[in-house]
Design an enzyme around this catalytic site. Structure first.
Site, PDB file in Angstrom:
ATOM      1  N   HIS A 223       0.846  -1.199   0.000  1.00 55.84           N
ATOM      2  CA  HIS A 223       0.000   0.000   0.000  1.00 55.84           C
ATOM      3  C   HIS A 223       0.884   1.254   0.000  1.00 55.84           C
ATOM      4  O   HIS A 223       1.414   1.633   1.047  1.00 55.84           O
ATOM      5  CB  HIS A 223      -0.896   0.016   1.241  1.00 55.84           C
ATOM      6  CG  HIS A 223      -2.026  -0.948   1.192  1.00 55.84           C
ATOM      7  ND1 HIS A 223      -3.292  -0.603   0.778  1.00 55.84           N
ATOM      8  CD2 HIS A 223      -2.083  -2.266   1.494  1.00 55.84           C
ATOM      9  CE1 HIS A 223      -4.081  -1.655   0.838  1.00 55.84           C
ATOM     10  NE2 HIS A 223      -3.369  -2.686   1.268  1.00 55.84           N
ATOM     11  N   GLU A 225      -0.076   4.299  -0.091  1.00 57.69           N
ATOM     12  CA  GLU A 225      -0.702   5.314   0.768  1.00 57.69           C
ATOM     13  C   GLU A 225      -0.492   5.044   2.245  1.00 57.69           C
ATOM     14  O   GLU A 225      -0.780   5.913   3.081  1.00 57.69           O
ATOM     15  CB  GLU A 225      -2.200   5.403   0.456  1.00 57.69           C
ATOM     16  CG  GLU A 225      -3.069   4.280   1.010  1.00 57.69           C
ATOM     17  CD  GLU A 225      -3.031   2.986   0.231  1.00 57.69           C
ATOM     18  OE1 GLU A 225      -3.821   2.078   0.551  1.00 57.69           O
ATOM     19  OE2 GLU A 225      -2.210   2.881  -0.712  1.00 57.69           O
ATOM     20  N   ASP A 277      -5.513   6.133  23.568  1.00 53.83           N
ATOM     21  CA  ASP A 277      -6.782   5.867  24.242  1.00 53.83           C
ATOM     22  C   ASP A 277      -7.592   7.156  24.209  1.00 53.83           C
ATOM     23  O   ASP A 277      -7.230   8.149  24.848  1.00 53.83           O
ATOM     24  CB  ASP A 277      -6.548   5.434  25.687  1.00 53.83           C
ATOM     25  CG  ASP A 277      -5.863   4.075  25.767  1.00 53.83           C
ATOM     26  OD1 ASP A 277      -6.044   3.270  24.848  1.00 53.83           O
ATOM     27  OD2 ASP A 277      -5.140   3.823  26.749  1.00 53.83           O
ATOM     28  N   ASP A 433      -8.484  -8.189  26.665  1.00 50.53           N
ATOM     29  CA  ASP A 433      -8.114  -7.493  27.898  1.00 50.53           C
ATOM     30  C   ASP A 433      -8.124  -8.481  29.074  1.00 50.53           C
ATOM     31  O   ASP A 433      -9.102  -8.545  29.828  1.00 50.53           O
ATOM     32  CB  ASP A 433      -9.088  -6.347  28.176  1.00 50.53           C
ATOM     33  CG  ASP A 433      -9.158  -5.360  27.027  1.00 50.53           C
ATOM     34  OD1 ASP A 433      -8.092  -4.969  26.527  1.00 50.53           O
ATOM     35  OD2 ASP A 433     -10.273  -4.980  26.629  1.00 50.53           O
TER      36      ASP A 433
END
Length: 578
Positions: A223, A225, A277, A433
């Site tokens: 890619h 880009e 986050d 998590d």
């Protein structure tokens, strides 16, 4: 030449027109039209995956994007870019339904400037083994097949080196040994029937075709880009008509053999990912925040203000400049009602993709939704909103629980299966998590345990890693090992492996957790949580089979620069993108 006309030149043309009359006026108008068309490029966007970054790269180079809406518009194009992301079968189905197959074949056969990207390269071949076997456009001989190898991690995701076979202008700005960004599970291989097409190859479980070129017709498996400034340079060479510059100058297509290239630090690099986050602060603004063990407020007991470590778009740009291999946005606020209407987060993606030319990952809540008005939306619609805003990948405990309850049966209805089928498994990243749960004996739990070098509070020598939901607030009776195995089978392409116990501690990654999961699956695993210094990245790459490592707080607070991490990796012979 018309392409050299500038604003000043247009002013001069206007002056000549006022002095010399209508004939000159018509000639000047024609020159303006030619100049305008010289800065246009047509884009064939068939609706699969993210092409916003392709648009932004074209715009950055001063060109205007003209979208192709009808089949007959393909023939009118002077330059055509065909980016593709997703599954081969889905892409061909769309092309056929829209009547684009024959016009696309005719355009490529005409020899006019053409660039295919990723799936846009694969579709040029006779067909693919993907989707149960599908016929392609039949421009290049050969069949696209899946990467194979007992120890090979698939998808092939990350930054890899090229072996350039022809010295044309398209890749002239890519130095020997430099890396470009790949993300795919299937590849075409060089063979005698297509050798006249092969511009560059790459090695991953064997040699495969990384780029093709015949005259002005080009395509690349990587890619551009998403390959930083070098990738933008590839687009520039194509758009400005320099793809064959070296041949046109009479130098010929001189072969660049492997022996001409550097012999060290080759192959797929280990990735360094900057994570942001993102959540709403108490004023409703989106900010980047970071806490310890998933606590993002100054004090969990007094309800203090959300920690604000900066603005998402600005930080993403900063990490791109520092050399981040990828930028991940994790929406930890939860959606106001529905991700499709979460305008601030979508705007963050749109704005970031304008200046950040490496992969962007977004996580949080990409699943089937029903809004407050009772209107239902599929996970595909949610994912599509993010891809169209600039995300390249989208980020499942309840799904895994149902998977095991059914005896491991797949019915195609889960969000993981649906997104994988439409966009390809490389587009599905599963965020896990877990937290440590100690047991005296492995028989005390149904979940996979490891013997730990860090005994529990009562001397327990075995640990399993409990998956959590609700931002780590609720534990479930399923381990990280079990979840990862289920997600791989359902079609996930990558695992983002967090660790609640180590989050924000700065003691290093949890090697026991990372080793357990990265040995359990054959898809890439990203180690997350615990980094405190550059050496922690070297340690986790040296001790486990993880493909990437991610950090947040140490980058946000300026404690460590990404360039420092990469310098330490290079010094310790860890394959690294410069």
């Amino acid at each position: 030449m018309a392409m050299t006309l500038s604003t000043t030149s247009f002013g001069d043309v206007g002056a000549l027109t006022s002095r010399r009359g209508g004939k000159t006026r018509r000639a000047a108008a024609a020159a303006v039209v030619v100049a305008s068309k010289a800065k246009e490029v047509h884009l064939l966007d068939y609706g699969a995956g993210n092409v916003r970054s392709v648009r932004n790269a074209i715009t950055k180079l001063g060109f205007t994007v003209i979208d192709i809406a009808k089949p007959e518009e393909i023939a009118r194009a002077d330059r055509l870019i065909f980016p593709g992301v997703g599954a081969y079968g889905s892409a061909m189905d769309v092309l056929k339904a829209r009547g684009l197959v024959d016009p696309l074949r005719d355009y490529v056969a005409s020899g006019k400037p053409f660039m295919g990207v990723c799936l846009g390269l694969q579709l040029l071949f006779d067909g693919s083994e993907e989707s149960g076997g599908v016929e392609g456009l039949g421009v290049i001989p050969g069949t696209v097949g899946r990467f194979t190898g007992d120890d090979l991690i698939v998808p092939h995701i990350g930054w890899n080196t090229l072996d350039v076979r022809k010295d044309t202008g398209l890749l002239s700005d890519v130095p020997d040994g430099d890396r470009l960004y790949f993300v795919h599970s299937y590849r075409a291989v060089p063979e005698k029937a297509n050798e006249d097409w092969v511009l560059a190859t790459c090695d991953y479980g064997g040699e495969f075709i990384a780029a093709v070129q015949k005259g002005e017709v080009t395509a690349c498996q990587f890619h551009p880009e998403k390959s930083g400034e070098k990738g933008i340079g590839i687009f520039k060479n194509f758009l400005e008509g320099n793809a064959n510059a070296r041949e046109a100058a009479g130098d010929g297509a001189r072969s660049r053999s492997k022996s001409d290239r550097v012999a060290t630090d080759r192959g797929l690099a280990k990735r360094v990912i900057a994570c942001l986050d993102v959540r709403s602060n108490d004023n409703g603004d989106l900010v980047v925040t970071k806490g310890d063990s998933y606590d993002v407020r100054e004090s969990s007991s007094d309800g203090g203000d959300v920690r604000n470590l900066g603005k998402p778009v600005e930080l993403a740009g900063k990490y791109f400049e520092q050399g981040a291999d990828e930028v991940a946005f994790l929406n930890i606020t939860g959606y106001r009602d529905l991700p499709l209407t979460d305008a601030p987060m979508l705007e963050v993606l749109r704005r970031s993709s304008e200046t950040v030319f490496v992969p962007l990952t977004v996580g949080g809540g990409i699943r089937d939704f029903t809004d407050s008005n009772g209107v239902s939306y599929t996970s595909l619609e949610v994912a599509s909103a993010y891809f169209s805003s600039g995300a390249d990948k989208a980020h499942a405990v309840y799904v895994a629980e149902a998977y095991y309850a059914s005896g491991g049966k797949k019915d195609g209805t889960t969000s993981v299966e649906q997104i994988s089928e439409r966009y390809g498994n490389q587009a599905v990243v599963i965020s896990i998590d877990p937290r440590r749960q100690y047991v005296k004996d492995p028989k005390d739990t149904k979940n996979k345990t490891v013997k730990t070098s860090r005994p529990g509070p009562n001397g327990e020598e075995h640990v399993w890693f409990q998956c959590t939901v609700m931002g780590g607030r609720e534990g479930r009776d399923i381990g990280a090992y079990e979840l990862a195995v289920a997600m791989e089978d359902l079609g996930a392409g990558e695992i983002l492996l967090n660790c609640i116990d180590e989050d924000g501690q700065g003691n290093g990654f949890d090697h026991e957790l990372v080793g357990l999961v990265s040995d359990a699956v054959k898809i890439p695993v990203i180690a997350s949580s615990g980094a405190g210094c550059p050496r922690h990245f070297v340690d986790v790459f040296s001790s486990t089979n993880c493909s990437a490592a991610l950090a947040a707080g140490i980058f946000h607070r300026g404690e460590v620069d990404i360039s420092e991490v990469k310098a330490d990796m290079r010094e310790n012979a860890i394959p690294t993108r410069t």
